[in-house]
Write a protein that holds these residues in place. Structure first.
Motif, PDB file in Angstrom:
ATOM      1  N   GLN A  17       0.983  -1.032   0.027  1.00  0.00           N
ATOM      2  CA  GLN A  17      -0.218   0.033  -0.037  1.00  0.00           C
ATOM      3  C   GLN A  17       0.919   1.253  -0.055  1.00  0.00           C
ATOM      4  N   ASN A  50      -4.431   7.663  -0.930  1.00  0.00           N
ATOM      5  CA  ASN A  50      -4.386   6.118  -0.391  1.00  0.00           C
ATOM      6  C   ASN A  50      -4.611   5.234  -1.524  1.00  0.00           C
ATOM      7  N   SER A  51      -3.481   4.088  -1.632  1.00  0.00           N
ATOM      8  CA  SER A  51      -3.857   3.267  -2.860  1.00  0.00           C
ATOM      9  C   SER A  51      -4.850   2.279  -2.632  1.00  0.00           C
ATOM     10  N   TYR A  63       4.147   2.234 -10.522  1.00  0.00           N
ATOM     11  CA  TYR A  63       3.046   3.000 -10.336  1.00  0.00           C
ATOM     12  C   TYR A  63       3.608   4.466 -10.309  1.00  0.00           C
ATOM     13  N   SER A 100       0.749   5.524   0.448  1.00  0.00           N
ATOM     14  CA  SER A 100       0.005   6.786   0.919  1.00  0.00           C
ATOM     15  C   SER A 100       0.690   8.037   0.549  1.00  0.00           C
ATOM     16  N   LEU A 143      -2.418  -2.982  -3.116  1.00  0.00           N
ATOM     17  CA  LEU A 143      -2.229  -2.941  -4.681  1.00  0.00           C
ATOM     18  C   LEU A 143      -2.410  -4.505  -5.151  1.00  0.00           C
ATOM     19  N   LEU A 198      -3.260   8.888  -8.916  1.00  0.00           N
ATOM     20  CA  LEU A 198      -2.641   7.549  -8.807  1.00  0.00           C
ATOM     21  C   LEU A 198      -2.799   6.869 -10.138  1.00  0.00           C
ATOM     22  N   SER A 210      -2.051   3.257 -12.360  1.00  0.00           N
ATOM     23  CA  SER A 210      -1.518   2.000 -12.531  1.00  0.00           C
ATOM     24  C   SER A 210      -0.508   1.659 -13.526  1.00  0.00           C
ATOM     25  N   ARG A 225      -7.103   6.076  -8.567  1.00  0.00           N
ATOM     26  CA  ARG A 225      -7.348   6.794  -7.378  1.00  0.00           C
ATOM     27  C   ARG A 225      -7.101   8.416  -7.490  1.00  0.00           C
TER      28      ARG A 225
END
Length: 316
Positions: free
Chosen positions: A64, A116-117, A126, A66, A120, A82, A84, A91
């Motif tokens: 994860q 915050n992702s 990313y 943030s 994943l 964010l 991918s 996000r």
């Protein structure tokens, strides 16, 4: 009468369309991608009204991440997205407004955005992007120009937590991502080694002449990342003004020295340090009007060397 109303509405719509069309992707300045790592604290700067800064981070599945961006001052507003490894924007820093509408996304600027992702699913590269403008079916309002600090924290798949400041990184003000010439870096403070008895060994001189001065506003807290460099803030005081200077560690294990100096006379108003403590608060009296510098530097001791992290600084 209805004809006049219809014509007025039509003209308004045409003017609105022209105004929206005046701003396009061609007006956006896109920064080259900068490689970052978990634990980095990065300083960036927007110099025009429509800019996008991009940061790439390699992560494993199950991790994860943030992040949050803290502007300097009150005017700058930002938005974080964010992306991918396959290029999907999944996000945004404003989750209530981050809504997929076909090929459109709504992303509104905020004063201190965070993201915050979640956990994943895929491993790979990313990409964060930070805009100083809203995106609502095209370019929206600008959040203006200015400095900001970007904090990246991660939780790895095995549960390891890497807080912002644990792996301090620095990006130059022009956001080129290039390493600065070591010969131009300010001298790092080091501990005097000639003293071996019981007492305070003191520190060598710290040169603030190359520091970038950032004005402080009364009551406005600033988040300051520190590693081997220095941070320099200025405050314009009136004669006999009494204020409280507060410094608090917010991430990392930074051992920090703090000094307040009259920029005209180099008179030291205050000198202190926080090798292990998390908070420092002191009442200052400025006997004469003028500009005073609050200098922060890494304070190496025999027990604590090469620390890094970030602190919050405020004058009230």
């Amino acid at each position: 009468m209805r004809v006049h109303v219809f014509i007025t509405i039509l003209l308004f719509m045409l003017l609105f369309t022209v105004s929206v069309a005046a701003q396009s992707l061609d007006d956006v300045t896109v920064q080259d991608i900068i490689q970052v790592e978990c634990g980095d604290i990065i300083e960036g700067e927007f110099t025009s009204n429509y800019e996008r800064h991009r940061y790439s981070l390699s992560l494993e599945a199950g991790a994860q991440v943030s992040a949050n961006a803290v502007p300097v001052g009150d005017q700058l507003r930002l938005a974080i997205g964010l992306v991918s490894p396959t290029g999907l924007v999944f996000r945004g820093s404003d989750p209530d407004a981050f809504i997929s509408e076909g090929s459109y996304y709504i992303l509104r600027i905020q004063s201190s955005p965070s993201i915050n992702s979640g956990v994943l699913s895929a491993r790979g590269s990313y990409r964060f992007f930070i805009n100083n403008y809203s995106w609502i079916r095209g370019l929206g309002e600008s959040g203006g120009s200015g400095l900001y600090t970007f904090f990246i924290s991660c939780t790895l798949r095995d549960g390891t937590v890497i807080e912002a400041g644990d792996n301090l990184a620095s990006v130059s003000d022009d956001n080129t991502g290039s390493d600065s010439d070591e010969s131009s870096s300010p001298a790092e403070p080091v501990v005097q080694s000639i003293f071996s008895g019981f007492g305070f060994p003191g520190v060598l001189a710290v040169d603030f002449s190359e520091g970038i001065e950032i004005p402080l506003t009364l009551g406005q807290a600033q988040t300051v990342p520190l590693g081997g460099d220095i941070a320099l803030y200025t405050y314009g005081a009136s004669a006999e003004e009494i204020v409280t200077l507060s410094v608090a560690r917010v991430s990392g294990d930074i051992s920090i020295g703090v000094t307040v100096i009259n920029t005209e006379t180099n008179e030291i108003i205050f000198l202190g340090g926080m090798p292990s403590s998390n908070n420092l608060s002191v009442e200052l009296t400025f006997t004469s009007a003028g500009t005073y510098a609050v200098g922060l530097f890494r304070l190496d001791t025999a027990e604590r060397v090469d620390t890094s992290g970030a602190v919050s600084l405020v004058i009230e």
